[in-house]
Write an enzyme that holds these catalytic residues in place. Sequence first.
Site, PDB file in Angstrom:
ATOM      1  N   LYS A   1      41.573  40.447  43.559  1.00  0.00           N
ATOM      2  CA  LYS A   1      42.889  40.714  42.980  1.00  0.00           C
ATOM      3  C   LYS A   1      43.257  39.599  42.004  1.00  0.00           C
ATOM      4  O   LYS A   1      42.581  38.588  41.901  1.00  0.00           O
ATOM      5  CB  LYS A   1      43.978  40.783  44.073  1.00  0.00           C
TER       6      LYS A   1
ATOM      7  N   SER B   1      40.630  49.250  41.915  1.00  0.00           N
ATOM      8  CA  SER B   1      41.885  48.485  41.916  1.00  0.00           C
ATOM      9  C   SER B   1      41.995  47.434  40.818  1.00  0.00           C
ATOM     10  O   SER B   1      43.087  47.004  40.486  1.00  0.00           O
ATOM     11  CB  SER B   1      42.113  47.821  43.272  1.00  0.00           C
TER      12      SER B   1
END
Length: 188
Positions: free
Chosen positions: A91, A48
């Site tokens: 993230k 990710s």
Amino acid sequence: MAKGKEKERSKSMLRTILGYILYILVIIGLTWMIVTFVGQRTRVSGQSMETTLQDRDNLIVDKISYRFHDPSRYDIIVFPYKYEENTFYIKRIIGLPGEIVQVKDGYTYINGKKLTSDIYGREVMDEPGIAEEPIKLGSDEYFVLGDNRNHSQDSRDPYVGVLKRSDLLGRAFIRIYPLNKFGVIKHE
């Protein structure tokens, strides 16, 4: 006289042993304080955050700097996943407190304007998720995305959603493995 020397030797040995025990306790206490309040090792799992971070990269998370300043746009942060114990997500902060975030036509919009300074997203987003409609962030809320946007479970997903400041464990600070990529992680 021999009894006195023997007694003195026993006291000396006892002092030495107590000194070692105290030394070990201090080391354990300092280690606990560092892991709890200053830094923590974590490992990237998945794709990710590619191309910035790779699967199996090992990082040190800075847990102290957000005590002195607010998180910034594009900081790479670590936070616990609400639905799975001992699982942490990594993230990038995109939306800041008080902003309105929306994903339209595959791009991020902040307060109605396309975020053109976002050089980290690898591709146009296929799914806007919950950000299809504008999301007004509260005074302590953040919107995060993975750099590999179409392969990331992030704030667009209702299971992640927007994050509160208290959710942020810290920011990715140093990559310690693989050794050929060792170094401070650039956030912008």
